[in-house]
Design an enzyme around this catalytic site. Structure first.
Site, mmCIF file in Angstrom:
data_model
loop_
_atom_site.group_PDB
_atom_site.id
_atom_site.type_symbol
_atom_site.label_atom_id
_atom_site.label_comp_id
_atom_site.label_asym_id
_atom_site.label_seq_id
_atom_site.Cartn_x
_atom_site.Cartn_y
_atom_site.Cartn_z
ATOM 1 N N LYS A 27 8.191 49.605 -10.656
ATOM 2 C CA LYS A 27 7.071 50.468 -11.056
ATOM 3 C C LYS A 27 7.275 51.874 -10.495
ATOM 4 O O LYS A 27 7.025 52.868 -11.161
ATOM 5 C CB LYS A 27 5.744 49.871 -10.569
ATOM 6 C CG LYS A 27 5.320 48.668 -11.406
ATOM 7 C CD LYS A 27 4.221 47.850 -10.780
ATOM 8 C CE LYS A 27 4.027 46.568 -11.593
ATOM 9 N NZ LYS A 27 3.154 45.588 -10.965
ATOM 10 N N GLN A 46 -0.652 44.748 -6.015
ATOM 11 C CA GLN A 46 0.333 43.796 -6.531
ATOM 12 C C GLN A 46 -0.122 42.364 -6.251
ATOM 13 O O GLN A 46 -0.393 41.997 -5.112
ATOM 14 C CB GLN A 46 1.703 44.064 -5.887
ATOM 15 C CG GLN A 46 2.835 43.232 -6.458
ATOM 16 C CD GLN A 46 3.115 43.518 -7.929
ATOM 17 O OE1 GLN A 46 3.161 44.662 -8.356
ATOM 18 N NE2 GLN A 46 3.285 42.460 -8.715
ATOM 19 N N ASP A 102 -4.803 48.664 -13.845
ATOM 20 C CA ASP A 102 -4.424 47.299 -14.223
ATOM 21 C C ASP A 102 -5.445 46.699 -15.188
ATOM 22 O O ASP A 102 -5.172 45.691 -15.837
ATOM 23 C CB ASP A 102 -4.341 46.411 -12.968
ATOM 24 C CG ASP A 102 -2.907 46.024 -12.651
ATOM 25 O OD1 ASP A 102 -2.047 46.176 -13.530
ATOM 26 O OD2 ASP A 102 -2.658 45.567 -11.514
#
Ligand code: NAP
Length: 367
Positions: free
Chosen positions: A127, A171, A194
């Site tokens: 990422k 994460q 997200d």
């Protein structure tokens, strides 16, 4: 072990050049320029290479399967996620530059990683690299496995209040002693790139409401369908899997696109029969090669989200990655199919960058 805070400035800009963060500029009910239901890419439309139009079969009127290999064997078109993701990254890089030049703002993504999982560390590294490739600033916090929930939330709060951060990503999975919901709920909805915040998911599920962000993997699936000109409206779609991060939002998105959606899960009694009726299949199960060619309606379009390691003596690593769908069989029946790897995977990161750019644009009221 103390947490490490790594800052990657992939641009020449400094934080002092950033415009002041204004909450009032991004009210919760701010109109969001969603492109249909999927959420804004807010970048120039992708110009497709000269493809056949992959209009999927209507339930009663199957169109012929595409033949693009010699030998006369029916062979589905490969939906090239790697190529599309690269196009999207190029589009995003151009937009990031435009924004920087116009108002001196560089989008910023903060990633919080807790624990020592190698796969999570690899995802975070990828990422970060992707951010660098398009000029988005990345911020990374690494916390030890035995951190407390409060410590993680403290970093989230700091990023919530940091005007140079436009997207925050925790994460997953978190260590088992933490309550994932508590942690995810702490992310400010305006930075929830997200798209996992319950308010974003709730808005996704409601008619007439728009989420600020759509979860990246399902958004990537729909983006692939759009970019390959697959008609969704009025089609029968089956989503296999109902997880919060992929299956459930994918089904909601297809429904918002006016598909008639069925969801197959581990308690479904006759998955094969249900899948057989589908014009579009999105599979997010985590079972290697579960969906066989015989499950598919001729001409169906298959989006395979699954990433499953299977033993492979020929590979130097001793394993290879396969999807949920038996690819070789699917290519003989479907009209289009995503490969694994190289299908949905690269799209997920591209959508994260897209969400981060959209967030920065929204926060700074930049079109
Ligand atoms: P998950 O949370 O484990 O959910 C799996 C879903 O599949 C569940 O809803 C489960 O049903 C259902 N399921 C399990 N076995 C089944 C069976 N035999 N028949 C029908 N349904 C079954 O997994 P996930 O996080 O959604 O991920 C799914 C796959 O996608 C994994 O391979 C993962 O690695 C991959 N993935 C890829 C990306 C990407 O970027 N390409 C991103 C995320 C995930 P129940 O609800 O009844 O348990």
């Amino acid at each position: 072990m103390s947490p490490s805070l790594v800052f990657t400035d992939s641009s020449t800009s400094t934080a002092s050049r950033l415009l002041p963060f204004s909450r009032t500029a991004t009210p919760f009910n701010a109109a969001v320029s969603l492109r249909r239901s999927v959420g804004p890419l807010n970048v120039r439309p992708f110009v497709l290479p000269p493809l056949r139009t992959l209009s999927v079969n209507s339930s009663n009127n199957p169109s012929p399967v595409i033949n693009d290999k010699s030998g006369g064997e029916a062979c589905a078109r490969v939906i090239d996620g790697k190529m599309v993701a690269k196009q999207i990254r190029d589009e995003i890089a151009a937009e990031v530059l435009k924004m920087k030049e116009a108002i001196g703002v560089v989008p910023g993504l903060a990633v919080i990683l807790v624990g020592d999982r190698k796969d999570s560390a690899t995802y975070v590294r990828n990422k970060k690299k992707a951010c660098e490739s398009v000029g988005i600033n990345s911020f990374e916090v690494r916390l030890p496995e035995d951190s407390t929930e409060q410590e993680v939330i403290k970093f989230i709060s700091e990023f919530n209040n940091d005007p140079s951060v436009h997207g925050i990503l925790v994460q997953l999975p978190l260590p088992s002693h933490m309550d994932e919901q508590n942690v995810l709920n702490a992310v400010d909805i305006v930075k929830d790139v997200d798209g996992f915040h319950p308010l974003n998911i709730g808005r996704l599920a409601m008619r007439g409401r728009d989420p600020l962000f759509v979860p990246c993997t399902p958004k990537g699936c729909i983006e692939l369908l759009h970019r390959y000109a697959v008609e969704i409206k009025g089609k029968r779609a089956v989503v296999i899997g109902r997880s919060n991060i992929v299956g459930m939002p994918a089904a909601l998105l297809l429904q918002r696109e006016d598909a008639t959606v069925s969801i197959v899960h581990s308690r479904t009694k006759n998955p094969e029969e249900i899948v057989k009726h589908a014009d579009i299949i999105i599979s997010a199960v985590g079972q290697p090669n579960m969906v066989r060619g015989s499950w598919l309606k001729p001409g169906a379009v298959v989006i395979d989200v699954g990433i499953n390691p299977v033993e492979d003596a020929k590979s130097p690593r001793g394993y290879k990655l396969v999807g949920d769908v038996c690819y070789e069989e699917a290519r003989k029946v479907a009209s289009a199919v995503t490969p694994v790897p190289g299908g949905v995977g690269p799209m997920t990161i591209a959508m994260l960058l897209s969400n981060t750019l959209s967030s920065a644009k929204r926060i700074h009221n930049f079109q």
